[in-house]
Write an enzyme that holds these catalytic residues in place. Structure first.
Site, PDB file in Angstrom:
ATOM      1  N   LYS A 283       0.846  -1.194   0.000  1.00  0.00           N
ATOM      2  CA  LYS A 283       0.000   0.000   0.000  1.00  0.00           C
ATOM      3  C   LYS A 283       0.881   1.245   0.000  1.00  0.00           C
ATOM      4  O   LYS A 283       1.887   1.321   0.691  1.00  0.00           O
ATOM      5  CB  LYS A 283      -0.915   0.014   1.229  1.00  0.00           C
ATOM      6  CG  LYS A 283      -1.985  -1.053   1.213  1.00  0.00           C
ATOM      7  CD  LYS A 283      -2.917  -0.941   2.403  1.00  0.00           C
ATOM      8  CE  LYS A 283      -3.885   0.211   2.227  1.00  0.00           C
ATOM      9  NZ  LYS A 283      -4.965   0.199   3.248  1.00  0.00           N
ATOM     10  N   GLU A 369     -18.132  -8.173  10.037  1.00  0.00           N
ATOM     11  CA  GLU A 369     -19.188  -7.582  10.872  1.00  0.00           C
ATOM     12  C   GLU A 369     -20.056  -8.636  11.548  1.00  0.00           C
ATOM     13  O   GLU A 369     -20.462  -8.466  12.710  1.00  0.00           O
ATOM     14  CB  GLU A 369     -20.048  -6.642  10.031  1.00  0.00           C
ATOM     15  CG  GLU A 369     -19.329  -5.409   9.527  1.00  0.00           C
ATOM     16  CD  GLU A 369     -18.589  -5.619   8.219  1.00  0.00           C
ATOM     17  OE1 GLU A 369     -17.996  -4.653   7.698  1.00  0.00           O
ATOM     18  OE2 GLU A 369     -18.606  -6.773   7.709  1.00  0.00           O
ATOM     19  N   ARG A 397     -24.613  -5.438   7.600  1.00  0.00           N
ATOM     20  CA  ARG A 397     -24.015  -6.727   7.275  1.00  0.00           C
ATOM     21  C   ARG A 397     -24.102  -7.711   8.432  1.00  0.00           C
ATOM     22  O   ARG A 397     -23.877  -8.905   8.249  1.00  0.00           O
ATOM     23  CB  ARG A 397     -22.562  -6.517   6.850  1.00  0.00           C
ATOM     24  CG  ARG A 397     -22.434  -5.686   5.584  1.00  0.00           C
ATOM     25  CD  ARG A 397     -21.042  -5.115   5.392  1.00  0.00           C
ATOM     26  NE  ARG A 397     -20.020  -6.113   5.176  1.00  0.00           N
ATOM     27  CZ  ARG A 397     -19.572  -6.495   3.978  1.00  0.00           C
ATOM     28  NH1 ARG A 397     -20.082  -5.968   2.886  1.00  0.00           N
ATOM     29  NH2 ARG A 397     -18.627  -7.399   3.874  1.00  0.00           N
TER      30      ARG A 397
END
Length: 630
Positions: A283, A369, A397
């Site tokens: 990243k 979640e 979710r």
């Protein structure tokens, strides 16, 4: 300098077909120009940054090898997709991304034919791509389908459900796992790239499949060969788990080695069956500050690309997320039973300091979640007081777990529901538009809506004193400027407060963030104004008392009208005899697109001018004596 002068190759690419027409030897220069373009463009307006820098070479390779848009490219965690937008005809509009009437923050089907599936939340790519592959095959179409999953999305159970399904089918599907951890593992390099190319090559593939056909006739030898292949791969490659699920695993490969990517993808393009390419990227690649701190540079605002200074927005006061973070530290210091659980939202939810001070009572479960909610339920079973810090649109979710695992068992789990209401730049997929509606129908659940930061703090504390589950939902950003009391006091459950007594016969029932606007309108129309505080249980006693001298009610909420807090008030008033008129004000039955939070409110008709105009017009058309006034 002109675009062509600064980016001589990138300026010529209006579609992936232009990219594919370039000599392969020039593609590293395309990648270099694309990375510079991302740095310069995002620095001017902000946006998702580090993840996109990490996918530059991968994006170039995918569009160079596959015939997009005929071949389907499905992105996961859409903030990886800025390079994809640039290469698919949206280069000159990238500076508008996340802005009102600008490019969508994530892949969006209505924006481009190259955006094959709408993306905002994570871990959807493999399921969607598998459906596309089967759908194309059913129509007899020769269409390659690629799912690109990464940036933590593999932690969600849905991704493994899809892999498990894909591995059981005879379907042509390529899954690219973009493993963008902060460091590249030691087994990525020349030897690993060599094995990736070897194992993706046609000779190995033909030997592998041909050998299976022969050895299956000799069951004992076949089983020995199958296990030997797995163990050999397991020694040099971390892909045994994917092989066990039925996918042909290749990798890991250095995701910034463009030659290796091109060769491996070219080999894998025409292989049959479900297969997975493991690509390791960094990243923030190519911009040193983002490489060093990819969390900070995940989604910065405008910044100086030379000094790496991120320009801070002026704040009217602490944000609700900061209020929650401070409260979490304060309550944990007082109550050893407090445990914070979050699905990969430490920074966004304001929990950086809490995680440092109370690491043994802090659990970031990743993008999972459903697990977060049920994990919290298990903690509550053993006497803990879990607090789930979760965004409104992410709580969707974990809905079954909220009902089945928490509410039906009446477990004392607190839900700190951040980003409730309109969120701005992340757009329709992240608007917290539905939580009051989907929570209000759940038994045993107490729902609180603070009108300011101090109420938020007190409501969070109140939630920890209850014997059952409770949710405190609060918006993004800062609320009205008020003094936040350090002392924590439990509020009377199910009780609102009248903040203005009016004499006109009009009452404004405000739920949460719209109370400040309601107060201003109340002054103008001499209306009674109520900070309702609780959606469930609703203060029916107060509503009943107000009907004694009010015949016109307006409900205000930053939630969809259907099934929301206003609907609860309407249900109470519907049980009364006598003429009562009610106007429900809330979010419309349409997705609210990206922009600033202020533009979102304007689009929804919930900014101060629109609210004043609408409520005033409604009241003047109904108030007593209007006929005589005419």
């Amino acid at each position: 300098m002109t675009l062509a002068g600064e980016y001589p190759l990138l300026s010529r690419i209006e579609s992936p077909a232009d990219l594919r027409s370039l000599p392969r030897a020039s593609l590293p220069q395309v990648a270099e120009e694309l990375r510079r373009f991302l740095v310069q463009t995002v620095s001017r307006m902000g946006g998702h940054f580090a993840a996109g820098l990490g996918t530059v070479e991968l994006t170039v390779a995918l569009h160079a090898i596959f015939e997009t848009p005929h071949d389907r490219l499905v992105w996961d965690v859409g903030h990886q997709a800025y390079p994809h937008k640039v290469l698919t005809g949206r280069r000159d509009r990238l500076h508008t991304i996340k802005q009102h009437h600008g490019l969508a923050p994530f892949p969006c089907r209505s924006e481009s034919e190259y955006d094959t599936f709408g993306v905002g939340h994570s871990s959807t790519s493999i399921s969607a791509a598998l459906g596309m592959a089967i759908g194309a095959a059913a129509r007899g179409e020769r269409r390659r389908v690629v799912a690109v999953i990464g940036d933590g999305a593999m932690t969600a159970g849905m991704a493994f459900e899809a892999l498990n399904h894909a591995g059981s089918l005879d379907v042509d599907l390529l899954v690219v796992l973009n493993d963008n951890d902060m460091s590249i593992s030691a087994n990525v390099g020349a030897m690993s790239n060599y094995f990736a190319k070897l194992l993706s090559g046609k000779i190995y593939a033909s030997l592998r499949e041909g050998g299976k056909k022969v050895l299956r006739q000799m069951p004992t030898v076949w089983e020995l060969a199958r296990r030997s292949e797995e163990h050999v791969k397991g020694m040099i490659l971390p892909g045994t788990v994917f092989e066990e699920m039925g996918l042909n695993y290749i990798g890991p490969i250095d995701g910034h080695d463009l030659d290796a990517l091109l060769g491996t993808l070219e080999n894998m393009r025409d292989l049959k069956g479900p297969r997975l390419l493991h690509v390791v990227t960094r990243k923030g690649k190519g911009y040193a500050p983002a490489e060093a701190d990819p969390i900070k540079w995940h989604g910065p605002g405008p910044f100086d690309p030379v000094s790496a200074t991120i320009y801070k927005e002026k704040s009217a006061g602490p944000t609700y997320s900061q209020i929650f973070g401070q409260w979490a530290c304060d309550i944990a210091a007082l109550d050893p039973r407090i445990v914070i659980v979050t699905p990969a939202m430490r920074e966004g939810s304001g929990l950086v300091e809490y995680a440092k001070r109370f690491p043994e009572r802090y659990f970031d479960v990743g993008i999972a979640e459903q697990h977060a909610v049920t994990f919290a339920a298990g903690l509550a079973c053993e006497g803990a007081r879990p607090v789930v810090a979760i965004y409104s649109s992410f709580l969707q979710r974990g809905y079954d777990q909220l009902i089945h695992d928490v509410a039906l068992q009446n477990l004392p789990v607190v839900f700190a529901v951040d980003r409730a209401g309109l969120v701005g730049g992340d757009g329709a997929t992240h608007q917290g538009a539905y939580d009051l509606s989907f929570m209000r129908c759940i038994p045993n659940l107490t729902i609180m809506v603070p009108s300011d930061a101090n109420e938020c703090r007190q409501m969070l504390y109140t939630a920890t004193t209850l014997d059952g589950p409770a949710a405190v939902r609060y918006p993004r950003g800062a609320g009205p400027g008020v003094t936040v009391q350090s002392e924590m006091l439990a509020l009377p459950v199910g009780k609102g407060r009248v903040t203005r007594e009016g004499n006109s016969g009009l009452v404004l029932l405000a739920f949460g963030s719209l109370h400040a606007a309601a107060a201003a309108i109340g002054d103008e129309l001499d209306a009674t104004v109520v900070d309702m505080r609780f959606v469930k249980p609703l203060d029916e006693e107060l509503i009943e008392r107000l009907t004694a001298r009010h015949r016109h009610f307006v409900t205000l909420e930053e939630n969809v009208i259907a099934g929301g807090a206003g609907s609860a008030v309407g249900e109470v008033l519907a049980r009364r005899d006598g003429p009562i008129e009610i106007l429900h004000v809330g979010l419309p039955d349409d997705p609210i697109p990206h922009g600033s939070r202020d533009s979102n409110l304007a689009d929804a008709g919930l900014d101060a001018p629109a609210l004043t105009t609408r409520i005033t017009a409604w009241w003047r058309s109904r108030r007593p004596g209007r006929a005589a006034a005419r």
